[in-house]
Design an enzyme around this catalytic site. Sequence first.
Site, mmCIF file in Angstrom:
data_model
loop_
_atom_site.group_PDB
_atom_site.id
_atom_site.type_symbol
_atom_site.label_atom_id
_atom_site.label_comp_id
_atom_site.label_asym_id
_atom_site.label_seq_id
_atom_site.Cartn_x
_atom_site.Cartn_y
_atom_site.Cartn_z
ATOM 1 N N ASP A 30 0.863 -1.179 0.000
ATOM 2 C CA ASP A 30 0.000 0.000 0.000
ATOM 3 C C ASP A 30 0.898 1.227 0.000
ATOM 4 O O ASP A 30 1.764 1.368 0.867
ATOM 5 C CB ASP A 30 -0.881 -0.004 1.248
ATOM 6 C CG ASP A 30 -1.990 1.044 1.221
ATOM 7 O OD1 ASP A 30 -1.750 2.140 0.678
ATOM 8 O OD2 ASP A 30 -3.075 0.761 1.755
ATOM 9 N N SER A 83 -3.416 -2.001 12.947
ATOM 10 C CA SER A 83 -3.023 -3.374 12.648
ATOM 11 C C SER A 83 -2.865 -3.597 11.144
ATOM 12 O O SER A 83 -1.972 -4.337 10.715
ATOM 13 C CB SER A 83 -4.048 -4.355 13.214
ATOM 14 O OG SER A 83 -4.100 -4.266 14.623
ATOM 15 N N TYR A 84 -3.724 -2.969 10.344
ATOM 16 C CA TYR A 84 -3.610 -3.093 8.888
ATOM 17 C C TYR A 84 -2.241 -2.623 8.419
ATOM 18 O O TYR A 84 -1.529 -3.336 7.697
ATOM 19 C CB TYR A 84 -4.716 -2.289 8.204
ATOM 20 C CG TYR A 84 -4.496 -2.086 6.717
ATOM 21 C CD1 TYR A 84 -4.746 -3.108 5.812
ATOM 22 C CD2 TYR A 84 -4.033 -0.863 6.217
ATOM 23 C CE1 TYR A 84 -4.534 -2.929 4.446
ATOM 24 C CE2 TYR A 84 -3.820 -0.670 4.865
ATOM 25 C CZ TYR A 84 -4.069 -1.709 3.982
ATOM 26 O OH TYR A 84 -3.852 -1.530 2.630
ATOM 27 N N PHE A 85 -1.853 -1.412 8.812
ATOM 28 C CA PHE A 85 -0.582 -0.884 8.346
ATOM 29 C C PHE A 85 0.608 -1.623 8.967
ATOM 30 O O PHE A 85 1.640 -1.798 8.317
ATOM 31 C CB PHE A 85 -0.493 0.618 8.606
ATOM 32 C CG PHE A 85 -1.201 1.432 7.566
ATOM 33 C CD1 PHE A 85 -0.751 1.458 6.256
ATOM 34 C CD2 PHE A 85 -2.340 2.155 7.888
ATOM 35 C CE1 PHE A 85 -1.407 2.196 5.290
ATOM 36 C CE2 PHE A 85 -3.005 2.902 6.917
ATOM 37 C CZ PHE A 85 -2.532 2.922 5.612
#
Length: 247
Positions: free
Chosen positions: A138, A150-152
């Site tokens: 991303d 948490s995604y990053f």
Amino acid sequence: MSAALVTGAGRRLGRAIALGLAADGYAVGVHHHVSAAGAAEVVAEIEAGGGRAVALPYDLTDATGCGVLVERAVAALGPLSVLVNSASDFGKDSLGGLTAESWRRLVDVNLTAPVFLMQAFAAQEPVPDGAAIVNLLDTQTTSPSPIRFSYFTGKFGLEGATRLAAVDLAAEGIRVNAVAPGLVLPSEQSPRTFAARQQLTPLGEGLGTDDVVDAVRYLIGAKQVTGQVLVVDAGQRLMGFGNTPAG
């Protein structure tokens, strides 16, 4: 016919990548979890064009067992030449509101599952010549939003895992690279906001799924490129705004 496994291929970028690889002559394992109907449509479209494809359901939150997904793809299509880790979970959480459940779910899907899929891909005997792995990152890791903690974190980890795996798997003849797309498809934005955001790039135009598919194709075919992250965002990262996941 060479074979490829694409995770998250029932929707969004995974779907576009699966269709693009099928157009290039690959038999495609179309992984899905909640997008069974979308995966069935992808398989039907590939078969209607004269290609081979199989839908492969699996919940990537069971990350350490996901090598079975590679085994199923190989059983259906033959040895895999390409693995594309496209599946992502864009869920929101912040450090203050972090729970063990949200952490495990998001990190398992965005980091742990791709790592164990790479392991299973490399364990094929034999590994086809010219084998390649492409991980989807991303561009907003350059200006990440703390509301997607948490995604990053998972995407940061996957970038590091890409570089480490490139070194580790080079002796097996496997190249490992990544594509970091910018804003390609709308998520929670309104159509007007999405269109406006897409234009806010140095190039003055937004991205299409074909731009990302072309980057994946390049990395699959670039025989002397490994351990690289190819950013495809029309310069979006240079504008200093973020907070919206790519893809």
